[in-house]
Design an enzyme around this catalytic site. Structure first.
Site, PDB file in Angstrom:
ATOM      1  CB  SER A  24       4.237   4.320  -5.424  1.00  0.00           C
ATOM      2  OG  SER A  24       4.476   4.577  -4.054  1.00  0.00           O
ATOM      3  CB  VAL A  52      -0.922   0.003   1.243  1.00  0.00           C
ATOM      4  CG1 VAL A  52      -1.735   1.287   1.325  1.00  0.00           C
ATOM      5  CG2 VAL A  52      -1.838  -1.212   1.216  1.00  0.00           C
ATOM      6  CB  CYS A  53       0.936   4.206   0.460  1.00  0.00           C
ATOM      7  SG  CYS A  53       1.193   5.985   0.437  1.00  0.00           S
ATOM      8  CB  THR A  54       5.707   5.043  -0.028  1.00  0.00           C
ATOM      9  OG1 THR A  54       5.430   4.997   1.368  1.00  0.00           O
ATOM     10  CG2 THR A  54       5.279   6.375  -0.603  1.00  0.00           C
ATOM     11  N   GLY A  55       4.851   1.596   0.108  1.00  0.00           N
ATOM     12  CA  GLY A  55       5.393   0.267   0.380  1.00  0.00           C
ATOM     13  C   GLY A  55       6.027  -0.351  -0.856  1.00  0.00           C
TER      14      GLY A  55
END
Length: 115
Positions: free
Chosen positions: A36, A16-19
Site C-alpha cells: 500500500s 491502487v494505493c490505500t485501496g
C-alpha cells in the site's frame, strides 16, 4: 453486492494505493502478500493484521490479487497486469502510446524507506 463477496467472485482484483486497506479489512487479503501507500502504511497494516504486508514493493501480485503502493505505482501495476495477461510486448506498446516510462520491476520501489 458487498466488497468481500465481489472480490471473492472476481477473476482478478486490483487495488491502487490505500485501496488494499479495504480488501484487507474485509478479509480478502488474509494470508496473502500485499502492499500500500508508504505514507499510510502503518494505518493500512492495522486494517488487516493477517496480511503479509510488503513495505518495499512497487506492486505485489499474489494469486488473483494485485496491490500497488501508490497512484503512479498503480500505473506500473496495471501494465504488469497487462503483461501477465497479454504479454510484455503489449504492455510496452501501451506504455509507449501513453508516453509513460514503465517501472517493470515490482520489487524496485524507489519510495520505500531504507533503514
Amino acid at each position: 453486492m458487498p466488497l468481500a463477496r465481489q472480490g471473492a467472485r472476481a477473476q482478478y482484483c486490483l487495488s491502487v494505493c490505500t485501496g488494499s486497506a479495504l480488501l484487507a479489512r474485509c478479509g480478502l487479503l488474509d494470508g496473502r502478500r500485499a502492499t500500500s501507500n508508504k505514507k499510510s502504511f502503518a494505518w493500512v497494516k492495522k486494517q488487516g493484521e493477517n496480511v503479509c504486508w510488503q513495505p518495499a514493493a512497487r506492486w505485489v501480485e499474489d494469486g488473483k490479487f494485485f496491490t500497488s503502493s501508490g497512484i503512479s505505482a498503480g500505473m506500473d501495476m496495471a501494465l504488469g497486469f497487462v503483461a501477465r495477461l497479454y504479454g510484455r510486448q503489449q504492455a510496452l506498446a501501451i506504455a509507449k502510446d501513453m508516453e509513460y516510462l514503465w517501472n517493470e520491476d515490482p520489487h524496485r520501489d524507489p519510495f520505500a524507506k531504507r533503514e
